[in-house]
Design a protein around this motif. Structure first.
Motif, short mmCIF file in Angstrom:
data_model
loop_
_atom_site.label_atom_id
_atom_site.label_comp_id
_atom_site.label_asym_id
_atom_site.label_seq_id
_atom_site.Cartn_x
_atom_site.Cartn_y
_atom_site.Cartn_z
N MET A 150 0.85 -1.18 0.00
CA MET A 150 0.00 0.00 0.00
C MET A 150 0.89 1.23 0.00
SD MET A 150 -2.84 1.53 -0.01
CE MET A 150 -4.40 1.09 0.57
N ALA A 151 0.49 2.23 -0.75
CA ALA A 151 1.24 3.48 -0.83
C ALA A 151 1.01 4.30 0.43
CB ALA A 151 0.78 4.27 -2.05
N PRO A 152 2.08 4.81 1.04
CA PRO A 152 1.90 5.66 2.21
C PRO A 152 1.29 7.00 1.79
CG PRO A 152 4.21 5.58 1.60
CD PRO A 152 3.48 4.62 0.69
N VAL A 153 0.37 7.49 2.58
CA VAL A 153 -0.26 8.78 2.32
C VAL A 153 0.49 9.82 3.13
CG1 VAL A 153 -2.39 10.12 2.45
CG2 VAL A 153 -2.48 7.67 1.92
N PRO A 154 1.08 10.82 2.45
CA PRO A 154 1.85 11.82 3.20
C PRO A 154 0.95 12.70 4.06
CG PRO A 154 1.69 12.42 0.88
CD PRO A 154 1.05 11.06 1.04
N GLY A 155 1.48 13.11 5.19
CA GLY A 155 0.74 14.00 6.07
C GLY A 155 0.33 13.31 7.35
N GLU A 156 -0.17 14.11 8.26
CA GLU A 156 -0.62 13.63 9.56
C GLU A 156 -2.02 14.17 9.80
OE1 GLU A 156 2.20 14.81 12.54
OE2 GLU A 156 3.90 14.08 11.38
N VAL A 157 -2.66 13.66 10.85
CA VAL A 157 -3.97 14.16 11.23
C VAL A 157 -3.86 15.67 11.42
CG1 VAL A 157 -5.75 14.13 13.01
CG2 VAL A 157 -4.67 12.00 12.28
N GLY A 158 -4.77 16.39 10.84
CA GLY A 158 -4.77 17.84 10.95
C GLY A 158 -4.03 18.55 9.84
N THR A 159 -3.42 17.80 8.91
CA THR A 159 -2.73 18.41 7.79
C THR A 159 -3.73 19.18 6.93
OG1 THR A 159 -1.07 16.66 7.74
CG2 THR A 159 -1.34 17.96 5.73
N VAL A 160 -3.41 20.40 6.59
CA VAL A 160 -4.28 21.23 5.77
C VAL A 160 -3.83 21.12 4.32
CG1 VAL A 160 -5.06 23.59 5.34
CG2 VAL A 160 -4.69 22.81 7.69
N ARG A 161 -4.78 20.88 3.44
CA ARG A 161 -4.50 20.76 2.01
C ARG A 161 -5.36 21.78 1.25
NH1 ARG A 161 -0.29 17.41 2.18
NH2 ARG A 161 -0.76 15.33 2.92
N PRO A 162 -4.90 22.21 0.08
CA PRO A 162 -5.73 23.11 -0.74
C PRO A 162 -6.94 22.36 -1.29
CG PRO A 162 -3.71 22.53 -1.90
CD PRO A 162 -3.59 21.95 -0.53
N LEU A 163 -7.97 23.09 -1.65
CA LEU A 163 -9.19 22.47 -2.19
C LEU A 163 -8.95 21.74 -3.51
CD1 LEU A 163 -11.99 25.10 -1.49
CD2 LEU A 163 -11.67 22.86 -0.42
N THR A 164 -7.84 22.00 -4.14
CA THR A 164 -7.54 21.33 -5.41
C THR A 164 -6.89 19.97 -5.20
OG1 THR A 164 -5.42 22.50 -5.47
CG2 THR A 164 -7.29 23.50 -6.67
N TYR A 165 -6.72 19.55 -3.95
CA TYR A 165 -6.02 18.31 -3.60
C TYR A 165 -7.02 17.16 -3.47
CZ TYR A 165 -2.77 15.24 -1.05
OH TYR A 165 -1.95 14.21 -0.65
N GLY A 166 -7.06 16.29 -4.45
CA GLY A 166 -7.80 15.05 -4.34
C GLY A 166 -9.31 15.16 -4.47
N LEU A 183 -9.00 29.02 -7.42
CA LEU A 183 -7.91 28.60 -8.29
C LEU A 183 -6.89 29.70 -8.54
CD1 LEU A 183 -9.77 26.36 -10.89
CD2 LEU A 183 -8.38 25.65 -8.95
N ASN A 184 -7.33 30.95 -8.52
CA ASN A 184 -6.39 32.07 -8.65
C ASN A 184 -5.51 32.18 -7.40
OD1 ASN A 184 -7.27 32.76 -11.20
ND2 ASN A 184 -8.75 34.25 -10.45
N ARG A 185 -6.10 31.95 -6.26
CA ARG A 185 -5.35 32.06 -5.00
C ARG A 185 -4.48 30.83 -4.74
NH1 ARG A 185 -7.62 33.81 0.93
NH2 ARG A 185 -5.58 33.78 1.90
N TYR A 186 -4.99 29.66 -5.11
CA TYR A 186 -4.28 28.39 -4.90
C TYR A 186 -4.15 27.67 -6.23
CZ TYR A 186 -5.68 29.48 -0.13
OH TYR A 186 -5.87 30.12 1.05
N PRO A 187 -3.16 28.02 -7.03
CA PRO A 187 -3.00 27.40 -8.35
C PRO A 187 -2.82 25.88 -8.24
CG PRO A 187 -1.50 29.26 -8.09
CD PRO A 187 -2.11 28.99 -6.75
N LEU A 188 -3.15 25.19 -9.31
CA LEU A 188 -2.98 23.75 -9.36
C LEU A 188 -1.52 23.40 -9.15
CD1 LEU A 188 -5.27 23.01 -12.43
CD2 LEU A 188 -5.84 22.72 -10.01
N GLU A 189 -1.27 22.37 -8.34
CA GLU A 189 0.09 21.92 -8.05
C GLU A 189 0.26 20.50 -8.57
OE1 GLU A 189 1.51 22.44 -4.02
OE2 GLU A 189 -0.08 23.91 -3.67
N GLN A 190 1.43 20.21 -9.09
CA GLN A 190 1.73 18.88 -9.64
C GLN A 190 2.15 17.95 -8.50
OE1 GLN A 190 2.10 18.43 -13.38
NE2 GLN A 190 1.67 16.34 -12.74
#
Length: 135
Positions: free
Chosen positions: A1-17, A36-43
């Motif tokens: 299984m692939a490890p999911v980066p981050g911990e409980v409480g990690t904040v992600r942008p709305l474009t994440y997943g 999307l202007n404030r939080y551009p898409l990240e690779q």
């Protein structure tokens, strides 16, 4: 299984997943543009959709189907499906998601069952929150 980066409480942008896609799909187009202007898409991975038009084209599908799906987009080896939890007024108050190995991507029966079970779970939770149907 692939490890999911981050911990409980990690904040992600709305474009994440798929969770973010569900939340963005509930917003009006102007607000989505502002996000999307404030939080551009990240690779995040080579599979992440970086084209803004292509990313935006997903949102009506998410809205009409009631769920979002991503495969290898934020973590290679992982896919996820997410659906909104609605309150008595039809507003989104949460999102429930499932994650599983992306090796299941081509198992149509598995995906259909996962989506059905997820949508059933959010329907039950939403009903307990007072949601009774369309907004």
């Amino acid at each position: 299984m692939a490890p999911v980066p981050g911990e409980v409480g990690t904040v992600r942008p709305l474009t994440y997943g798929p969770i973010g896609q569900v939340l963005l799909a509930a917003l009006d187009p102007q607000t989505v543009d502002e996000v999307l202007n404030r939080y551009p898409l990240e690779q995040y991975t080579p599979y992440y959709i970086m084209d803004r038009k292509q990313f935006l084209a997903r949102l009506p599908f998410v809205r009409s189907q009631g769920y979002a799906l991503d495969v290898n987009e934020v973590v290679e080896g992982l896919m996820g499906v997410a659906a909104p939890i609605l309150d008595f007024s039809g507003d989104i108050v949460g999102v429930l998601s499932l994650g599983f190995p992306s090796t299941r991507e081509n198992d149509r029966e598995f995906l259909d069952d996962a989506v059905r079970d997820l949508k059933q779970a959010v329907a039950e939770i939403s009903a307990n929150m007072g949601y009774g149907g369309e907004k």
